[in-house]
Every structure is written in C-alpha cells, then in structure tokens.
Write a protein that holds these residues in place. Structure first.
Motif, short mmCIF file in Angstrom:
data_model
loop_
_atom_site.label_atom_id
_atom_site.label_comp_id
_atom_site.label_asym_id
_atom_site.label_seq_id
_atom_site.Cartn_x
_atom_site.Cartn_y
_atom_site.Cartn_z
N SER A 46 16.33 34.94 -0.84
CA SER A 46 15.25 34.12 -0.28
C SER A 46 14.03 35.01 -0.01
CB SER A 46 15.73 33.48 1.03
OG SER A 46 14.70 32.76 1.62
N SER A 47 12.83 34.53 -0.32
CA SER A 47 11.65 35.38 -0.09
C SER A 47 11.29 35.44 1.39
CB SER A 47 10.45 34.88 -0.90
OG SER A 47 10.11 33.58 -0.48
N ILE A 48 11.82 34.54 2.20
CA ILE A 48 11.64 34.66 3.66
C ILE A 48 13.02 34.62 4.31
CG2 ILE A 48 10.62 33.69 5.75
CD1 ILE A 48 8.48 32.42 4.09
N LYS A 49 13.35 35.71 4.97
CA LYS A 49 14.63 35.76 5.68
C LYS A 49 14.35 36.07 7.15
CE LYS A 49 18.44 37.54 3.33
NZ LYS A 49 19.13 38.71 2.75
N MET A 50 15.13 35.49 8.04
CA MET A 50 14.98 35.85 9.45
C MET A 50 16.13 36.77 9.83
SD MET A 50 13.80 32.36 11.39
CE MET A 50 15.23 31.41 10.90
N LYS A 51 15.92 37.51 10.92
CA LYS A 51 17.00 38.40 11.36
C LYS A 51 17.91 37.70 12.36
CE LYS A 51 14.34 42.39 10.21
NZ LYS A 51 13.50 43.46 10.71
N ILE A 52 17.42 36.60 12.91
CA ILE A 52 18.28 35.76 13.77
C ILE A 52 18.07 34.31 13.34
CG2 ILE A 52 18.20 37.36 15.73
CD1 ILE A 52 16.20 35.41 17.06
N PRO A 53 19.08 33.43 13.54
CA PRO A 53 18.97 32.09 12.97
C PRO A 53 18.26 31.08 13.86
CG PRO A 53 21.14 32.41 13.88
CD PRO A 53 20.41 33.68 14.15
N LEU A 54 17.19 31.50 14.55
CA LEU A 54 16.55 30.59 15.50
C LEU A 54 15.06 30.41 15.19
CD1 LEU A 54 17.98 31.89 18.91
CD2 LEU A 54 19.01 30.27 17.32
N VAL A 55 14.61 29.14 15.21
CA VAL A 55 13.17 28.86 15.12
C VAL A 55 12.81 27.96 16.29
CG1 VAL A 55 13.11 29.07 12.59
CG2 VAL A 55 13.43 26.80 13.59
N SER A 56 11.54 28.02 16.71
CA SER A 56 11.15 27.20 17.86
C SER A 56 10.47 25.92 17.39
CB SER A 56 10.26 27.99 18.82
OG SER A 56 9.02 28.25 18.24
N ALA A 57 10.69 24.85 18.17
CA ALA A 57 10.30 23.49 17.76
C ALA A 57 8.79 23.33 17.66
CB ALA A 57 10.86 22.49 18.77
N ILE A 58 8.41 22.40 16.77
CA ILE A 58 6.99 22.11 16.50
C ILE A 58 6.49 21.21 17.62
CG2 ILE A 58 5.41 21.27 14.71
CD1 ILE A 58 7.84 21.46 12.75
N MET A 59 6.28 21.79 18.80
CA MET A 59 5.97 20.96 19.97
C MET A 59 4.92 21.64 20.85
SD MET A 59 9.87 19.82 20.97
CE MET A 59 9.41 18.65 22.26
N GLN A 60 4.06 20.80 21.45
CA GLN A 60 3.01 21.31 22.34
C GLN A 60 3.60 22.13 23.48
OE1 GLN A 60 0.98 17.79 23.74
NE2 GLN A 60 0.15 17.31 21.72
N ALA A 61 4.75 21.70 23.99
CA ALA A 61 5.33 22.35 25.16
C ALA A 61 6.17 23.57 24.79
CB ALA A 61 6.19 21.34 25.93
N VAL A 62 6.19 23.92 23.50
CA VAL A 62 7.08 25.01 23.08
C VAL A 62 6.34 26.10 22.30
CG1 VAL A 62 9.18 25.58 21.78
CG2 VAL A 62 9.02 23.37 22.96
N ARG A 412 2.22 11.63 26.73
CA ARG A 412 1.49 12.85 27.08
C ARG A 412 1.06 13.61 25.82
NH1 ARG A 412 3.25 17.35 31.52
NH2 ARG A 412 1.53 18.77 31.13
N ALA A 413 1.95 13.69 24.80
CA ALA A 413 1.60 14.46 23.59
C ALA A 413 0.73 13.65 22.64
CB ALA A 413 2.87 14.90 22.88
N ARG A 414 0.94 12.35 22.63
CA ARG A 414 0.18 11.46 21.75
C ARG A 414 0.19 11.92 20.29
NH1 ARG A 414 -1.80 8.16 25.35
NH2 ARG A 414 -2.62 6.76 23.79
N ASN A 415 1.34 12.39 19.84
CA ASN A 415 1.45 12.86 18.45
C ASN A 415 1.95 11.72 17.58
OD1 ASN A 415 1.91 14.15 16.06
ND2 ASN A 415 3.48 15.54 16.83
N TRP A 416 1.13 10.69 17.45
CA TRP A 416 1.63 9.51 16.74
C TRP A 416 1.83 9.75 15.25
CZ3 TRP A 416 3.40 7.92 20.81
CH2 TRP A 416 2.67 7.54 21.93
N GLN A 417 1.16 10.78 14.69
CA GLN A 417 1.35 11.06 13.24
C GLN A 417 2.81 11.34 12.93
OE1 GLN A 417 -0.91 12.57 15.13
NE2 GLN A 417 -2.55 13.48 13.94
N ARG A 418 3.51 11.93 13.91
CA ARG A 418 4.91 12.30 13.69
C ARG A 418 5.78 11.05 13.46
NH1 ARG A 418 9.67 13.77 16.47
NH2 ARG A 418 10.55 15.59 15.44
N TYR A 419 5.30 9.93 13.97
CA TYR A 419 6.10 8.70 13.89
C TYR A 419 5.46 7.68 12.97
CZ TYR A 419 8.13 11.15 17.68
OH TYR A 419 8.73 12.14 18.40
#
Ligand code: IMP
Length: 503
Positions: A46-62, A412-419
């Motif tokens: 894979s051209s992108i590998k992580m060293k740990i299997p964790l990514v953080s969520a696509i969220m305003q609060a994160v 609060r987030a008003r991210n209506w595009q996601r839905y």
C-alpha cells in the motif's frame, strides 16, 4: 419479497476472542501494528501505511489540526472535518503540513485590555499556564507580552485588573526570530533557564512557541507518521456536494488522503465523487468512500474506485440514526460481512481494498475484535474527543472534568451534507446528539495504553501482526448469562469509583 438476513445484527460486545497457541516469540514488544490505508495489488505494498490502526473521526468535535499532529506523532491519521468552509479546512491541513516538530501554535491568547478574570477562565478552558498577549488576542497577532502564573497573585489582585498591568511586557521578553531552528530555540531556552520562548516574525507577530518539555519529548515518538518531506501525514473529509471545489483546495493544501464522509455511502453520489477524482487526478489522489454495512455496498464502492471502504451505520456513540430512521446494522455483523466481501474481491481481482470499521468502539478490546473480524483500521470519535488535543472545551460539571462531544448530524454541527440524499430539501430532523464525555488527558498516554492492551491480546491469540490476527483469530458469541461471568461478580467491590470507566 424483501431480503431477510439470517443472523441478528450483532455488536462487538457480543463476541469474545478465544486464545490461540502462544510461542515464546509472542511478546508485546514483538507485535507490529502496521496496516495499509489504501488499495494495492497482490505482491505490492500500500502506498500509505499507518504504524497504528487508528484514525480519528471526520467530526467538528474531534479532528482539527491539533489533534491531527498529536495522532500523527503516534503513527495514525486524522481526517480533518469537512463541515466548515473550504478555506478553513484547507488552512487546517496547511497547518498540519507546515507544523514543525517542537514549534507549537499558541492556543491560549488574550488582549492586553482584557481582565485577570478572563485570563483565569481561559486558563481553565485550555489548561495552559502560558498565555500570549497579542494586540488582537489571536495566535498570529502582534506580541505585546506574556502571562504565566508567576505574573499574578489571585489572593492579592482584583479580577478586574487589566492584563497589561501585570503581564511581562514585550520589552522584557526573550524571544527568537522566525527561521530559527529547533536546536537554536532550544539553546535560548537553556541559556536563559526558560520553559518557553516565543517565536516572532519581522513585524513582531507571534508565529509559534517552543516549549522545553516538547523538545525533550520530541525524541519520544518512535512511531511518527511522516511523508517523504518529513511532514506529518493528514487526511480530510469531503462531501458529495461541493467536491469539485473542495477537493482541489485540499489537495493543494497537502492532504495525503481524502474520505467521502456520508452516513450512507451505497449511492450514486459517491460514484460521481470518485469519478471526479479519477478524471482529474488519476490514481495520484487517494480517496476512501462509505459508509456501508454489507457485501453489496462494499462491491459497489470497490467497483466505483474507492481506495478504502468505511463501514458503519448507526453504531456511533452520538448516533440516533437507527432510532430516527430504523436503518443501520450492528457493527460486528457489518464488519464481518464486509471483510468477507473484501477477501472475495481480492481473490477475484488481486486488488486488496482496506476496510475501516467506523464508530461504536467503547472498550479497548473492541479495537482488537474489529481488527480480528477483518478491519484494517478503525475510526473513532468518542475515544479521541476525550483528550487534551481535541478541539472542544474542557468543562467541570458537578466536580468532574468533561469535554464536549457532538454528532455531525446534530443541530449543533449542522452538517446536513453528510445526510444528503440529493434534491434541494434541507434535512429537518437530527441524526446525532450533543453530549459530554469524561475528560481523559493526553492522547499519547491513552493511545499507548489502549494499544498495549491490543498487543497483549494479540499475543494471547498467538499472532504478531494484524494480517495474522485476521487469519488466525478464533471468536465466540457470548450468551447473555456469560456476560455476567465476564465482569467482577459475586464479590463486594472495595472501590467502585474506577470500576466502569469506559476506555
Ligand atoms: P464513535 O467513535 O462511537 O463516537 O462514532 C464516531 C462515528 O459516528 C463517526 O466517525 C461517524 O461515522 C458517526 N457519526 C458522527 N456524527 C454522527 C451523527 O450525528 N449521527 C450519526 N452518526 C454520526
């Protein structure tokens, strides 16, 4: 006739791993958590590998630039939230890419005409003891002074005292000029016995701080995830509405990988977005798609050209989609079926498309289960929102420190595009809640602690890598009665204050 799945919709807590044979090699130090992020052909990497299997969520609060740097230091990737203007999102990406290890953007800033009371509030909110005093109160404003706790005595001063009356003024500050290297800044710290030194440009504007503790700890990140120019790696969320403007801006800003952020990804809009990327950039821009929860959804996005596929509908801690719309699937069932589809696709085409389990991780052992069920990496929101580096306020509620955490589908987030399901109509109901989560300290401490547990369980299963875990794990469904057996039972606990802390 409608389709009925044979198995009920199961969650992680309904499964347990059964140990495998552990040789003497099975030691935590020998476990390697490296994992692929984007698709690759048999025999390639894979051209992108992580060293740990964790990514953080696509969220305003994160996921903002600060959390992204902290997670990249540990070997994972943040996906900077897309529910903000294109300019702001691109600026966050740029800040991660231009972040120089050891040079920190100041996030506690105040104006000289503000009061001691306001300063104390800021200190409580950010947890920082060094505050920059800038003309306009921003992190890039003209530096007029600095306040540390040595500059005031609460017992002797009115809360109305102006900051300019007790700050250390610019004329008395020791600073370094922009362009200085980390080791030059470090020499200034040591020569002057300082803990902090501000970095300013030719117009006396603040650019960064260098902290003595950061220089010391910089060496302590063996898993740092860097691109070929030694910059931290970072991802970004995009939507199926404004992708033609947003994606070029994010690519230009330096995003390493994109992900279409949608509550339900088995849709023609996702294909349109993927087509746009392939037409404009070929394979040079990497983009994941989702979310799906079954074989059909995976195959659709695989054929449409996704670089990875994200799994999960309705399992997020702040998510009320299942209650609101009656749609979704237990996260364990979804991961198991999509992993089978991923393996079949690999057999058939020789292309391995990594899959990401998104949402619903409550205990650390859920991470191990998700990986054992076939996930290549895991996206977490609640988990990361609890840390110092998340973008939200730290508050004290009834004597306990908490951080705010709200869903992208909340008012609060008003991210209506996601839905968004096309058309002009704006959604009129929420799919997420606004909440608090227990404050948990520094990202680094928590991630290391959680992954130590994951590694330890992998040793019990007799495996040293994630692909081995996916192949060799043995799992059993737990009965409702045996769940009781799994916790402390039939004893009187001496101290219950720590017994149910969610990690
Ligand atoms: P958590 O780790 O259990 O908190 O779940 C985080 C995931 O929940 C995110 O990565 C999203 O996939 C999902 N999510 C975020 N906001 C909302 C929302 O408002 N409603 C439903 N799901 C959401």
């Amino acid at each position: 006739m409608a389709v009925y799945f044979n198995e009920p919709s199961r969650t992680f807590s309904e499964y347990l791993l059964v140990p495998g044979y552990s040789s003497k090699e099975c030691r935590v130090d020998n476990v390697n958590l490296a994992t692929p992020v984007v698709k690759f052909k048999k025999g390639e990497e894979s051209s992108i590998k992580m060293k740990i299997p964790l990514v953080s969520a696509i969220m305003q609060a994160v996921s903002d630039d600060k959390l992204a740097v902290a997670l990249a230091k540990e070997g994972g990737i943040s996906f900077i939230f897309g529910s903000q203007t294109i300019e702001n999102q691109a600026a966050m990406i740029r800040r991660v890419k231009s972040h120089k290890a050891g040079f920190v953007t100041s996030d506690a800033n105040i104006r000289p005409d503000q009061t001691l009371g306001e300063l104390l509030e800021l200190k409580e909110r950010t947890g920082h003891s060094t505050t920059a005093v800038t003309e306009d109160g921003t992190a890039e404003g003209k530096l007029v002074g600095i306040v540390t706790s040595r500059d005031y005595r609460i017992s002797r001063m009115s809360l109305e005292t102006k900051v300019k009356e007790f700050m250390t003024p610019f004329e008395k500050l020791i600073y370094v000029k922009e362009g200085a290297t980390l080791s030059e800044a470090n020499d200034v710290l040591w020569d002057n016995k300082l803990n902090t030194v501000p970095v300013i440009d030719d117009n006396q504007r603040l650019t960064h701080f260098v902290f003595r503790k950061d220089y010391d700890t910089h060496k302590a990140y063996p898993n740092e995830l860097l691109d070929e120019h030694k910059r931290y790696m970072v991802g970004a969320g995009v939507n199926t509405r404004d992708y033609a403007e947003r994606i070029p801006a994010l690519v230009e800003a330096g995003a390493d990988v994109l992900c279409i952020d949608s509550s339900e990804g088995f849709s023609e809009w996702q294909k349109d977005t993927l087509d746009f990327v392939r037409a404009k950039y070929g394979d040079s821009v990497k983009i994941g798609a989702g979310n799906v929860v079954d074989r059909e959804g995976f195959n659709y996005l695989a054929e449409a050209g996704a670089d990875f596929v994200k799994i999960g509908i309705g399992g997020g801690s702040i998510c009320i989609t299942r209650e609101q719309k009656g749609i979704g699937r237990g996260q364990a069932s979804a991961v198991i079926e999509v992993a089978q589809a991923r393996n079949e696709y690999y057999e058939k085409t020789g292309v391995y498309i990594p899959i990401c389990s998104d949402g619903g991780i409550v205990y650390d052992y859920h991470m191990t289960l998700a990986l054992a069920m076939g996930a290549d990496f895991i996206m977490l929101g609640r988990y990361f929102s609890r840390f110092d580096e998340s973008p939200t306020n730290k508050l004290n509620i009834n004597g306990n420190y908490v951080k705010e955490y709200w869903g992208e589908g909340s008012n609060r987030a008003r991210n209506w595009q996601r839905y968004d399901m096309g058309g002009d109509s704006k959604l009129s109901f929420e799919e997420g809640v606004d909440s608090y989560v227990p404050y948990a300290g520094a990202l680094s401490d928590n991630v290391r602690y959680s992954l130590q547990k994951v590694k330890s369980t992998m040793c019990n299963c007799g495996v040293l890598t994630i692909p081995e875990l996916q192949k060799k794990a043995k799992m059993t469904i737990v009965s409702a009665t045996s769940l009781v057996e799994g916790g402390a039972h039939d004893v009187i606990l001496k101290d219950t204050s720590n017994s149910s802390n969610l990690r």
